[in-house]
Design an enzyme around this catalytic site. Structure first.
Site, short mmCIF file in Angstrom:
data_model
loop_
_atom_site.label_atom_id
_atom_site.label_comp_id
_atom_site.label_asym_id
_atom_site.label_seq_id
_atom_site.Cartn_x
_atom_site.Cartn_y
_atom_site.Cartn_z
CG ASP A 210 71.97 -63.48 41.02
OD1 ASP A 210 72.04 -64.57 41.76
OD2 ASP A 210 72.58 -62.75 40.38
CD GLU A 270 53.98 -49.60 46.08
OE1 GLU A 270 53.67 -49.95 45.12
OE2 GLU A 270 55.08 -48.49 46.03
#
Length: 551
Positions: A210, A270
């Site tokens: 957002d 990751e």
């Protein structure tokens, strides 16, 4: 391990490129416990609808603990579920069911600001010397007691609120109850990246970020310059809001954000096959910022600006103009396009106020959206052809609409509950006596059960066209080349490898004839449109489309 099993088990890191993402506003999707508000168990129960539609992923608007001043976009705890929506275990069940149905799950991260009830802010405002004193944007008043500068809030008025405990102002780009975090502070960045890891470990496949260009502010707190009236655009804020009177170069869009987005991307990397899409809210530099944030392969996978969410009428010329502008501003980037979401007037109403055949109009717009170069977001109810609801002032929930009523009626009109069954109480959304927002009668007669199986319905056309789209990889990942625009006739080619697909659209209520471009074309079927090819002439009916393949 066989080569086949290796292929099955290796996640597709590129799944997001050309994906169709279905946005769910959880308050309004499905209520499972009869309190009039949608919840996570309700979403899980309705996932088969999304699978049948043919979407690749869902994006769920915020469901975190929140005082709900901005209906979840004011987060008071980033690592839990608001009891209104359910529990963490119910979220885990949602993830498991979505993945069983081959649907990716993306969640909405709101990290430019938090709720003023977040523990971090409560500690930060307690004194000027506590460990989190610098976790939010604080500044002294001017000598005359007025705010530090001229920055404005999107929700109206100054972007600064006075705190009597610290005897300082704090920054809030949105509601006063949504203080902005200070991402110049490395500890804040670390804490937010830990939030990202928390949800990735629970199995989410990505994030919608957002207000991604609001993360940083100018450290010197310089005033924004005035914006000339002819440059003002109401796509970021409504026209009645003086927010549009400034050029927002110091309160957002700061260059420091690029380094943070690289840190964010490193965390995504990751984990396998994770993607993020950023919301860029800026009326002047939106596409330019999208280009910056998606370049280099080390920041966002994709972003979207407000070009197709703005009030500007969608025309053939406009579609070509936006795609050309994006290609120029973001040659390395990837867009995620949407015509509707939880913040704007539904596009069938926004662009079709004078259209007589709203169903045909909705079907054509779906075909245009789903053949653009980029990924696509579909907003819940869009697949039913829902119009903007007219909400009475007494029923309004959105503080934005209450602030600017009646010139701007807020966002409640696009947030009304989903309609599932026209024979059920509250259209199958809830068993409550009253839902959190009213359900218009004109929506109930467009419920899923009414349209399902009716091959002439908007719902079945969405399903049909999404299946057609999957048959042609050029739509998801191919290049786009526009044909010259002639009036209301929009044409382009989507190409990938040896396949080129010609797309022609009649964006008008009158029949149009078009010349077939040179080449050995095979007319495609299965897309739901009835245009006729006669020799080298294509006759497109009102709101008609035509598709052909070369190669």
């Amino acid at each position: 391990m066989t080569a086949l099993s290796q292929t099955i088990e290796t996640p597709d890191a590129d799944w997001w490129r050309g994906a169709v993402i279905y946005q769910i506003y959880p308050r309004s999707y499905q209520d499972s416990n009869g309190d009039g508000v949608g919840d996570l168990k309700g979403i899980t129960a309705r996932l088969p609808h999304i699978a049948a539609l043919g979407a690749d992923a869902i994006w769920i608007s915020p469901f975190f603990p929140s005082p709900m001043k901005d209906f979840g976009y004011d987060v008071s705890n980033y690592a839990d579920v608001d009891p209104m929506f359910g529990t963490l275990s119910e979220f885990d069940a949602l993830i498991a069911e979505a993945h069983r149905l081959k649907i990716k799950v993306m969640i909405d991260l709101v990290i430019s600001h938090s709720s003023d009830q977040h523990a971090w802010f409560i500690e930060s405002r307690s004194s000027r010397f506590n460990p989190k004193a610098d976790w939010y944007v604080w500044a002294d008043a001017k000598p005359d007691g007025t705010p530090p500068n001229n920055w404005l809030s999107i929700f109206g008025g100054s972007a600064w609120a006075w705190d009597p405990t610290r005897m300082q102002y704090y920054l809030h780009n949105f509601l006063t109850s949504q203080p902005d975090m200070n991402l110049h502070n490395a500890e804040v960045q670390d804490a937010l990246l830990d939030v990202v890891r928390f949800w990735l470990k629970r199995g989410v496949d990505g994030f919608r970020l957002d207000t991604i260009n609001f993360y940083f502010h100018d450290k010197e707190l310089r005033d924004n310059p005035a914006l000339a009236p002819e440059r003002r655009n109401a796509s970021t804020a409504p026209a009645v809001n003086p927010y549009n009177f400034q050029e927002h170069i110091y309160d957002k869009n700061r260059p420091e954000n690029l380094e943070f987005l690289k840190r964010f991307r490193a965390v995504l990397n990751e984990f396998p096959a994770i993607a993020a899409v950023g919301e860029v809210g800026d009326s002047q530099r939106g596409l330019e910022i999208v280009g910056e944030y998606t370049s280099g392969g080390d920041k966002m996978q994709m972003c979207y600006a407000f070009e197709f969410l703005a009030p500007d009428m969608l025309t053939a010329e406009r579609v070509a103009e936006v795609q050309h502008a994006f290609a120029a501003a973001a040659p390395e980037g990837w867009a995620c396009w949407a015509f509707s979401n939880h913040d704007v007037v539904r596009h069938v109403s926004r662009w079709g106020a004078d259209v007589h055949d709203r169903d045909a109009f909705a079907k054509l717009l779906a075909a245009i959206l789903l053949t653009q170069r980029g990924s696509v977001c579909i907003y819940q109810g869009e697949e039913l052809g829902l119009t903007e609801a007219d909400i009475a002032y007494g029923d309004l929930q959105d503080p934005y609409g209450i602030q600017f009523w009646p010139e701007f009626k807020g966002r409640d009109g696009c947030r009304t509950p989903m309609v599932w069954d026209d024979h059920a109480v509250l259209a199958g959304f809830s068993s409550a006596e009253k839902p959190w927002l009213p359900i218009p009668v004109e929506h109930q007669i467009r419920a899923v059960n009414v349209q399902q199986g009716d091959q002439s319905s908007v719902l079945e056309q969405y399903r049909r066209f999404l299946a057609f789209r999957r048959q042609h990889p050029a739509f998801a990942k191919g290049e786009i080349r526009f044909l010259p625009v002639h009036g209301n006739l929009l044409g382009y080619e989507r190409s990938l490898g040896n396949e080129t697909v010609l797309c022609l659209f009649n964006m008008s209520a009158e029949p149009v004839a078009a010349d077939l471009p040179e080449g050995d074309w095979t007319v495609l079927e299965g897309h739901g449109f009835d245009s006729v090819a006669e020799a080298n002439t294509i006759n497109l009916p009102a709101w008609g489309a035509f598709f052909a393949r070369r190669g």
